[in-house]
Design a protein around this motif. Structure first.
Motif, short mmCIF file in Angstrom:
data_model
loop_
_atom_site.label_atom_id
_atom_site.label_comp_id
_atom_site.label_asym_id
_atom_site.label_seq_id
_atom_site.Cartn_x
_atom_site.Cartn_y
_atom_site.Cartn_z
N LEU A 200 1.06 -1.31 -0.21
CA LEU A 200 0.35 -0.40 0.07
C LEU A 200 0.73 0.54 0.42
O LEU A 200 1.29 1.83 0.59
N ILE A 201 0.98 2.09 -1.08
CA ILE A 201 1.68 2.94 -1.25
C ILE A 201 1.17 4.44 -1.24
O ILE A 201 0.58 4.54 -1.85
N GLN A 202 1.15 5.07 -0.19
CA GLN A 202 0.58 5.98 -0.14
C GLN A 202 1.44 7.60 -0.46
O GLN A 202 2.97 7.15 -0.50
N ASN A 203 0.77 9.02 -0.84
CA ASN A 203 1.48 9.92 -1.63
C ASN A 203 1.81 10.06 -2.39
O ASN A 203 3.13 9.64 -3.15
N CYS A 204 1.56 8.78 -3.21
CA CYS A 204 2.14 8.47 -4.42
C CYS A 204 1.36 8.26 -5.56
O CYS A 204 0.09 7.86 -6.04
N GLU A 205 1.27 9.57 -6.68
CA GLU A 205 -0.05 10.13 -7.48
C GLU A 205 0.94 9.30 -8.89
O GLU A 205 1.68 9.88 -9.15
N VAL A 206 -0.67 8.71 -9.28
CA VAL A 206 -0.21 8.20 -11.01
C VAL A 206 -0.56 9.68 -11.64
O VAL A 206 -1.13 9.82 -11.71
N THR A 207 0.23 9.38 -12.67
CA THR A 207 0.78 11.04 -13.32
C THR A 207 1.35 10.14 -14.94
O THR A 207 0.69 11.46 -15.94
N GLY A 208 0.56 9.40 -15.37
CA GLY A 208 0.89 8.76 -17.06
C GLY A 208 0.28 7.07 -16.82
O GLY A 208 1.44 6.48 -15.65
N THR A 221 4.76 7.77 -11.65
CA THR A 221 4.10 8.00 -10.86
C THR A 221 4.64 9.37 -9.90
O THR A 221 5.78 9.36 -10.71
N THR A 222 4.54 10.08 -9.93
CA THR A 222 5.65 10.62 -8.23
C THR A 222 6.48 9.99 -7.92
O THR A 222 6.93 10.84 -7.21
N ARG A 223 6.32 8.61 -7.74
CA ARG A 223 7.49 8.31 -7.64
C ARG A 223 8.62 7.69 -8.21
O ARG A 223 8.76 5.96 -7.18
N GLY A 224 8.00 8.18 -9.27
CA GLY A 224 9.10 6.76 -10.26
C GLY A 224 7.61 5.66 -11.08
O GLY A 224 6.66 5.84 -10.34
N ALA A 225 9.19 5.53 -12.45
CA ALA A 225 7.18 4.09 -12.71
C ALA A 225 7.51 2.83 -12.51
O ALA A 225 8.65 2.47 -12.00
N ILE A 226 6.53 2.87 -12.85
CA ILE A 226 6.02 1.34 -11.90
C ILE A 226 5.78 0.59 -13.16
O ILE A 226 4.43 0.80 -13.92
N ARG A 227 5.95 -0.62 -13.19
CA ARG A 227 6.16 -2.05 -14.36
C ARG A 227 4.56 -2.76 -13.67
O ARG A 227 4.95 -3.19 -12.53
N SER A 240 -12.50 10.34 -14.41
CA SER A 240 -12.02 10.87 -15.64
C SER A 240 -10.57 11.39 -16.35
O SER A 240 -10.44 11.35 -16.84
N GLN A 241 -10.25 12.42 -15.00
CA GLN A 241 -8.54 12.42 -15.04
C GLN A 241 -7.88 11.39 -15.71
O GLN A 241 -6.75 11.02 -16.84
N VAL A 242 -7.93 10.56 -14.43
CA VAL A 242 -7.09 8.74 -14.95
C VAL A 242 -7.65 7.82 -16.22
O VAL A 242 -6.55 7.65 -16.99
N ALA A 243 -8.28 8.22 -16.75
CA ALA A 243 -8.85 7.22 -17.18
C ALA A 243 -8.57 8.16 -18.51
O ALA A 243 -8.18 7.74 -19.97
N ALA A 244 -8.13 9.14 -18.78
CA ALA A 244 -7.89 10.21 -20.18
C ALA A 244 -6.68 9.96 -20.60
O ALA A 244 -6.16 10.03 -20.90
N MET A 245 -5.92 9.57 -19.49
CA MET A 245 -4.53 8.87 -19.09
C MET A 245 -4.46 7.60 -20.70
O MET A 245 -3.58 7.67 -20.52
N ALA A 246 -5.09 7.52 -20.73
CA ALA A 246 -4.92 6.32 -21.63
C ALA A 246 -6.12 6.58 -22.58
O ALA A 246 -6.35 5.59 -23.42
#
Lengths: 416, 181, 87, 969
Positions: A200-208, A221-227, A240-246
């Motif tokens: 469970l990773i808090q303070n970790c915003e997905v940006t793409g 994410t704001t804490r780096g890329a995660i595969r 809507s915002q997160v889906a827009a990233m896809a």
């Protein structure tokens, strides 16, 4: 650590020094089998059931803020299974059954209390509509009792039966309906998922969201890329915002729903009660506060706060229905951001991107759905097939006209 | 043949509470004049016979007992006068659809402040102002007819509720009177 | 919350009815594919920020308004009449 | 104890009041708290969880402990702040949240169990056995929790709501607020000055200082007098601004009558919506407690509280007072007490560099580490270095510094800024557009700072309004504010942070230990800040303790969000006007009185009242009356008021074209003088409404809507016209209220109608004509909702009552009479006519068998979306008629005879039912999967709720006169 009454006593005797963290605070790994975006009730329960039901434990839940900080921590805590459209009724029925075993399953007291829910009706037409609903509930295997005016009076003697603007004709009692302690649900699932190995990773915003040739590869994410092999978007309120990233445009409009709690009072309202002629519903928490709310503020908003016209409408409804609450004082008002869909029902589905899944559109009924939503989303992500109780929650149903419109108000997002 | 007796919504009721007076007002005929596209000139010509013109938004005007009240985009209510033939407008009789309440007295504005979400300060809402708004949960047209006088057009079927709510507000205000800091 | 109706002036939010996003103004023509109707009726950009949406001055002049508004701050930066909008 | 010569209460006006059954005396101007303290009553309440004895802590609305019930003749008001409630002759109050007496509260046992009741303990236990949670544990918790009690009776109080508008709203009337109001007022701006207390002046009433060379109290009186004389300034005392909302809207609660015995029509409270172009927040600051062991005993108070009781009320809460404070400002309390002749036993100042020079013992670099006294303070323990000394005291005044009262600045999601020097959060500028915080609310802690910033904000506001002003700022103290942050004192026992919810430093540390490290998690886990004081006394201290426990700074830890209301507001005030019928307007028909005269029960139909049935002597049930009325219509003639139907007058060259666009079928081809049934869809293809529209002239139509959808349809038409065809030659307006319209139906309808007309007309079915009735212009429609030959006669509303009474009188001579909603419903079911019971928002034209009404020749609203694959086809439930020989019910579901009954075998449902006296059977309308293909089949109707299980025949929904011969007769 297992929680129990005995543990509380032994810890109490030794200064409560032995309690350990309810969950770890891990750094994100470079890769997971599954990444769940969103550490709210639905995201946490999805992770929990991925681990518990499907043995998938190499999972990360990415949360922009703190766990349970979205609608699971700002709702009016009502738990019910009183839908009437096939597609909804089996889903919420399943959810209620999960609620009924949740404490034991999670080893966390979520204070699920089946105090009974009464939907009041105020005309013959409303009675018939509620009868249709109640019969559907029973056909589904759930419970419902149609109360006449005197039946309501026995349960709720404090209502204004004489002067209220829209007389009380009766009510539909859902004995297994009730409430729960909202935060505890998030925390219980978080603790359960963490125990099974979920990060469970808090303070970790997905940006793409990383997509290659139509296949999801991971997230930025704001804490780096995660595969990740699979990614679930479980961020009602921000779908809507997160889906827009896809590259997706969702059938969602975000709206603010206000809720209210009064100062603590000695027990005065036992049930969950809802008014049929204005937007008002109420229950009393174990701490003694009257917890109540009404309808949306109706305008699209991400502000998580509302305005006075709806506040006043809710209070006026309370005063015409049960004027005995007049001297209770509103302690706090707040707002949640609702994913409003054009038929009032949710989406649990695959997307056009392989490995990318979507759980959204909970309107303002998401809290009670937390267990089944996680259960079904986990099933979908693990097996690639929709769970049988969630198979109508398709993303394309608006395009095809296979609607699940309980309110019958149509393709206007804020009317559900 | 039947003898049909006409009845107004409140049968001419009136009332005084404290410094406030409330009464049903007979305004005679009410005609909605709604301009059709391109009809402004013709309507202006027709209204000239009454010495009136289509009013600016949020205003009303009076001439020789006739009154014209802005009620919407390219729409007005002609009151207290028979409507001349108006080419270029949809003309609809509204005489029976409304009740008019007159509210006056030094505290009239305070009464309305209990019911209407409008800024009624005289500088903002001078005499001659006509506003479409709400009186509690009822849609109304409010006319400022004097520094301390208003006329309120309310749907006829809701006239009793409007009356009751204005009266209740006036009574609460009267009960406050005399209470000092 | 207050909106400035181009005709009636600044008014309390309680006088208005809210419909939804500006999309509702862009009705597909006859014979348009159903996907256009899905876009028109259901799918929304739903921005967290500036948007344009439709309000009806129900208790006022009965005009539909196209409002430019920020969904995060609730700041309103423009209101125009739907009937007279620049097309 | 009352001190002679001190205080602002009116000693010439004694007031008697009651607390817990005992009578006391106070003075006009006292609060309940000051009057109780004057009577040496220290124990006033019990804490929330541990039921610890509690006394008055503060002198303001932030009070966490001294909550009482005010008992009225009909209702009691729980959780009233004794520190706000003014005493008046006859005030009756009692303590709350106790089992037994306040002194011997049986639930005080919880205090001994406290090791087991730590933060979040309930999440970890009470889980087994499952049934015990709801059956045993939860009821006990619920009874023990809560604070005061409601009476359970309807609140019979009077409440009010109001709107106000101003240029400048000033919130708070301390030095900053008064200065701002004076400046803006002199500039001629419309000013509203809100003050929570009954007297203006804020903290200037509570301490002794000078402003502009005069005593602060005199300066206040002078300014207030000037403000009162200014016509553009409105002073609202006893008014708390409770919330900041969008676009300059503020909520405020005025306590109008709570300080007086109840009077008819006098509001208890008034909730204001204030719209302000500019707002100045001069709400001051709240003093914060220090957490040390057993810091919650009665007698331990905020220093500012002690100061207020002394200076404003002339009361000292003890005989040997001690002071524990970390600022120079707080020393003033001790000096003022000594000047008033009160013994100050010691000053304890944790700052090692603080001055030790006072007229009493001073312990610098020392801390209070404990207290004693079961029901009230009797002594404290003070640690100085390694030494702990005992000091006898019955009142400890404590101060841990001040928190600016920034709440309103956070109501629109603004986050405050941590100011290291003040060790406090201060407002973020611009967080609420148009609102500026000044004085202590903005961290300007000196009186000079308050006056100067209040003045500056007002100058800025009036300049923005285009006005000019010059007001000198008077001289006042400008001492620097110097403190050493002290949140909690090291110790083993429980040290309270949140007095109201019994949250101690241990609870906060435990939350951190268990991973609830976010400030939001800590709040939710411990319940800190969720009590009636909303954390006003504890938020900042609790997060400081959390920051310490998690090794983070306070700024990084952050705060929870302040939400409206600033102080709790009664539901009755926010919902004023909603009581009883006030919730929604009542709409009355012109026939209302005539129906009531005939003893018709009136039922709500939307906002309207319509007659249910017209009972005749000897009829025992509604069914008897209904059956008779149905029979009357079928055999003779019936009259019903149908004026509630929506009526929209549509004019213009493009009126027909417009109707073609909003209806599925065509109206442009309708001949003048004819009426057509129309079906209206929503744009998503589902049925919106139905009704008839008449063509009155070449360019003139009259549309009818259902009663329920009248407003909806109007809004819809406005949208379609303004959005898609604003340039068409069409305008429309509601004429629902303009016409009284009566249905006249039955074989004798024509005779009855003609008896009214000056010139009889021969109207074809679905015809319309202008008529004259008794000298009045009316309209006659030949339409029918009953299946009989039917007319609707319309006259201007003013003639409605007369026409209705006359219609009834003549109908009765023909064997006819009035019929109500019940008979109307039976008649339309017999005929298979639908209402919103059927068009409930989920049905398509296809579902109700009207897909052929969707014209292929033109576009219309909803046409395209109705072609989606899910909107038609055999999978959908379609409208059918149902006939049975046993009672059936709406809301029942349909199954195949012999099939199991559950969701998956569900075939449909029933929407409307009746007993049909005409057909001698029970009839229903409902929706059945692929229903139109199943006419003649048997179907099983199951209603679990009403215990019905009946076999029905599936039929064409037009049961009566399916060919329509009677209609056209």
């Amino acid at each position: 650590m297992r929680y129990s009454g005995l543990k509380v006593i032994t810890e109490g005797l030794f200064g409560n020094k032995g309690w350990t963290p309810a969950w770890r605070d891990p750094a994100p790994k470079a890769e997971y089998d599954v990444v769940i975006i969103g550490g709210g009730g639905h995201g946490l329960s999805t992770a929990y059931y991925l681990a518990k039901n499907h043995g998938i434990t190499n999972v990360a839940v990415l949360e922009k803020g703190y766990l349970g900080g979205g609608n699971v921590g700002r709702n009016t805590t009502i738990v019910r299974a009183n839908y009437f459209l096939p597609g909804n009724s089996e889903f919420y029925s399943h959810s209620l059954k999960l609620w009924e075993g949740l404490e034991a399953d999670l080893n966390y007291n979520v204070m699920h209390s089946q105090r009974g829910l009464i939907n009041l009706f105020h005309s013959d037409g409303q009675r018939d509509a509620f009868a249709r609903r109640g019969n559907a509930m029973i056909n589904q295997g759930d419970d419902a009792i149609l109360l006449d005016r005197e039946g309501v009076r026995e349960h709720l003697p404090y209502l204004d039966f004489e002067q209220t603007r829209f007389p009380i004709y009766g009510g539909l009692l859902h004995p297994r309906g009730g409430s729960a302690r909202h935060d505890a649900v998030a925390w219980g699932y978080a603790r359960g998922a963490d125990k099974r190995g979920v990060d469970l990773i808090q303070n970790c915003e997905v940006t793409g969201i990383d997509i290659e040739n139509g296949v999801v590869r991971g997230v930025q994410t704001t804490r780096g890329a995660i595969r990740a092999k699979k990614v679930g978007i479980v961020v009602a309120g921000r779908s809507s915002q997160v889906a827009a990233m896809a590259g997706m445009r969702l059938p969602i409009e975000s709206h603010v729903l206000q809720a209210f709690v009064t100062e603590g009072l000695k027990p005065v309202i036992n049930h969950v009660v809802s008014f049929g002629m204005g937007h008002f519903y109420i229950s009393q928490s174990d701490k003694g506060g009257l917890v109540f709310g009404g309808d949306l503020d109706f305008y699209a908003s991400y502000a998580a706060r509302g305005n006075l016209p709806m506040v006043e409408h809710v209070m006026e409804a309370g005063m015409t229905l049960m004027p005995m609450i007049g001297r209770a004082k509103v302690l706090r008002s707040w707002g949640g951001i609702m994913d409003m869909s054009p038929d009032g029902s949710p989406v649990i589905d695959k997307t056009h991107v392989d490995g990318l899944f979507l759980d959204c559109g909970w309107n303002y009924g998401g809290f009670k759905a937390v267990p089944a939503s996680g259960w079904c989303m986990a099933h979908l992500m693990a097996t690639g097939e929709p769970h049988e109780v969630a198979r109508k929650f398709r993303l394309d149903r608006f395009a095809t006209g296979h609607l699940l419109d309980e309110e019958g108000t149509g393709s206007q997002h804020n009317l559900h | 043949m039947p003898e049909l007796i006409a009845k107004s919504a409140l049968e001419g009721r009136s009332l005084s509470v404290g410094t406030v007076r409330l009464a049903e007002v007979d305004v005679g005929p009410i005609t909605s004049v709604a301009l059709l596209p391109g009809g402004a000139k013709a309507v202006a010509k027709g209204l000239k016979s009454l010495g009136l013109a289509m009013p600016e938004p949020n205003s009303f005007a009076e001439k020789k007992g006739a009154r014209i009240v802005w009620t919407g985009r390219e729409q007005a209510f002609l009151m207290s006068a028979d409507c001349p033939v108006l080419e270029g407008a949809a003309v609809t009789d509204q005489s029976d659809g409304w009740a008019m309440l007159g509210l006056s007295g030094a505290a009239a504005v305070d009464v309305l402040a209990r019911l209407v979400p409008l800024d009624l300060r005289l500088a903002v809402c001078p005499v001659g102002t006509a506003l479409r708004s709400q009186l509690n949960h009822m849609n109304v047209v409010i006319l400022r007819t004097g520094d301390h006088a208003f006329e309120i057009l309310v749907f006829r079927s809701m006239a009793q509720t409007a009356w009751h709510e204005i009266e209740a507000a006036a009574q609460m205000l009267a009960a406050r009177a005399g209470m000092k800091l | 919350m207050r909106l400035t109706c181009p005709l009636c002036g600044e008014r309390d939010r309680r006088e208005f009815y809210y419909y939804g996003a500006e999309d509702f103004l862009h009705r597909p023509g006859e014979g348009a594919p159903l996907s256009d109707w899905d876009n028109y009726l259901h799918l929304r950009d739903n921005p967290a920020g500036v948007t344009k949406d439709l309000w009806y001055h129900e208790a006022g002049c009965a005009q539909w308004l196209l409002v430019t508004r920020n969904t995060v701050t609730h700041e309103i930066t423009g209101v125009e009449l739907v009937a007279e909008r620049a097309k | 104890m009352r001190i002679d010569g001190k205080g602002l209460v009116d000693r010439t006006k004694p007031v008697r009041f009651r607390f817990d059954g005992k009578d006391y005396a106070g003075y006009k101007g006292d609060t309940l708290a000051s009057a109780l303290l004057a009577n040496d009553v220290r124990l006033v309440g019990r804490s929330f969880k541990y039921h610890r004895p509690r006394g008055v802590l503060t002198a303001g609305s932030e009070e966490p402990n001294a909550l009482v019930e005010v008992v009225g003749a009909q209702n009691q008001t729980p959780n009233v702040r004794a520190t706000v409630q003014e005493v008046f002759e006859g005030l009756v109050t009692q303590s709350q949240n106790r089992l037994g007496s306040l002194k011997y509260d049986l639930l005080a046992v919880n205090d001994y169990l406290s090791p087991f009741l730590s933060a979040g303990f309930y999440y970890k236990t009470f889980m087994w056995p499952r049934a015990f949670w709801e059956g045993l544990y939860e009821p006990i918790i619920r009874r023990a929790a809560g604070l005061g009690s409601l009476s359970g009776k309807h609140d019979e109080g009077t409440y009010e709501k109001a709107f106000a508008f101003c240029d400048v709203l000033v919130i708070g009337s301390g030095p900053a607020g008064l200065m701002a109001a004076l400046t803006a007022g002199r500039a001629g701006a419309d000013v509203i000055l809100c003050e929570e207390s009954h007297a203006l002046g804020g903290r200037l009433l509570s301490d002794s200082q000078t402003i502009g060379g005069m005593a602060a109290g005199d300066w206040v009186a002078q300014v207030v007098a000037e403000l009162q004389a200014l016509p553009n300034v409105r002073i609202m005392a006893r008014t708390t601004v409770t919330g900041a909302y969008d676009n300059g809207t503020y909520g405020a609660l005025e306590r109008v009558g709570l300080h007086k015995p109840a009077r008819p029509n006098l509001p208890r409270e008034c909730f204001w919506r204030i719209v302000a172009k500019h707002a100045v927040l001069a709400s001051g600051a709240l003093e914060r407690p220090v957490a040390f062991e057993n810091n919650d005993r009665p007698g331990i108070m905020m220093a500012s509280g002690v100061r207020t009781y002394l200076n404003r009320y002339g009361v000292v809460p003890g005989k040997r007072v001690t002071l524990f404070a970390n600022t120079d400002q707080a020393r003033g309390v001790a000096r003022e007490l000594m000047a008033a002749g009160v013994t100050v036993a010691a000053i304890i100042d944790p700052r090692p560099d603080a001055s030790a020079v006072e007229d009493c013992p001073v312990h610098v670099g020392a801390e209070v580490v404990g207290s004693r006294g079961r029901l009230g303070l009797s002594g404290i323990q003070v640690r100085k270095g390694s030494e702990v000394i005992e000091i006898e005291t019955d009142c400890l005044a404590m101060s841990g510094g001040w928190n600016p009262t920034i709440h309103l600045t956070c109501h629109m999601n603004g986050r405050p800024r941590w100011d290291e020097e003040l060790a406090a959060f201060v407002p973020m500028e611009g967080a609420v557009p148009g609102l500026v915080a000044v004085g202590a609310a903005n961290g300007s802690m000196s009186t000079h700072g308050a006056l100067a910033t209040g003045h500056a904000a007002a100058v800025k506001a009036v300049e923005a309004l285009g006005r000019k002003v010059s007001v000198p700022v008077p001289e006042a103290e400008d001492a620097p504010y110097r403190l050493k942050a002290l949140w909690s004192v090291e110790g083993k026992g429980r040290a309270w942070l949140d007095f109201a919810n019994d949250v101690t430093t241990k609870d906060v540390k435990l939350a951190a230990q268990e991973g609830y490290r976010s400030v939001e998690h800590m709040k939710r886990y411990t319940t800190q800040g969720m009590a009636p004081d909303q954390g006003k006394n504890s938020n900042v201290s609790a997060l400081a303790v959390l920051a310490d426990a998690t090794g983070r700074g306070i700024a990084e830890t952050g705060v929870t969000t302040f939400r409206p209301p600033y102080t709790p507001v009664s539901i009755a005030a926010l919902g004023a006007g909603g009581r009883a019928e006030g919730f929604a307007p009542q709409r009355f028909l012109t026939s209302d009185q005539a129906s009531r005269d005939r003893h018709a029960p009136m039922i709500e139909a939307g906002l309207w009242y319509r007659p249910s049935y017209f009972p005749k002597p000897g009829e025992a049930t509604w069914r008897e009356a209904c059956d008779r009325e149905v029979d009357m219509v079928r055999q003779a003639v019936g009259v019903a008021d149908v004026s509630t139907l929506g009526k929209i007058d549509i004019q213009g060259k493009d009126a027909g074209r417009f109707l073609d666009f909003v209806y599925t079928n065509t109206f442009s081809t309708l001949p003048v003088g004819r009426v057509r049934y129309g079906l209206m869809l929503r744009e998503d293809g589902l049925v919106l409404d139905d009704g008839t529209s008449a063509r009155l002239g070449e360019n003139h139509y009259l549309m009818t809507t259902t009663t329920a959808a009248a407003g909806l349809v109007m809004r819809h038409l406005d949208f379609v016209q303004q959005a898609f065809c604003a340039d068409w030659q069409v305008r429309f307006i509601s004429v629902t209220e303009s016409w009284a319209q009566f249905a006249v139906a039955g074989p004798k309808a024509r005779a009855l109608v003609n008896s009214f007309l000056e010139e009889p007309v021969e109207l074809p079915f679905m015809g319309v004509a202008p008529v004259r009735i008794g000298g009045v212009d009316g309209r006659l429609f030949r339409i029918s909702f009953s299946g009989e030959e039917g007319y609707e006669l319309a006259v201007p509303t003013r003639y409605g009552e007369a026409l209705f009474r006359d219609l009834l009188a003549r109908a009765e001579t023909m064997g006819g009479g009035p019929y109500g909603m019940e008979a109307l419903n039976v008649l339309r079911i017999e005929k298979g006519f639908i209402t919103h019971a059927e068009i409930h928002g989920r049905v398509t034209a296809y579902d109700i068998g009207m897909e052929k009404m969707v014209s292929a020749k033109k576009d219309c609203i909803g046409k395209a979306a109705a072609t989606r694959p899910g909107m038609w086809g055999p999978e959908r439930e379609q409208l059918v008629g149902l006939k049975a020989q046993a009672p059936i019910s709406a809301g029942a579901h349909l199954f195949m005879p012999g099939a199991e009954v559950h969701r998956e075998t569900d075939q449909g449902y029933v929407t409307s039912v009746c007993w049909s006296p005409t057909l001698g059977a029970f009839l229903g309308l409902g929706f059945l999967k692929d229903g139109r293909a199943r006419m003649g089949e048997k179907i099983r109707l199951v209603d679990h709720l009403r215990g019905l299980d009946v076999i029905c025949e599936v039929m064409n929904p037009v049961f009566h006169d399916p060919e329509g011969e009677k209609l056209r007769a």
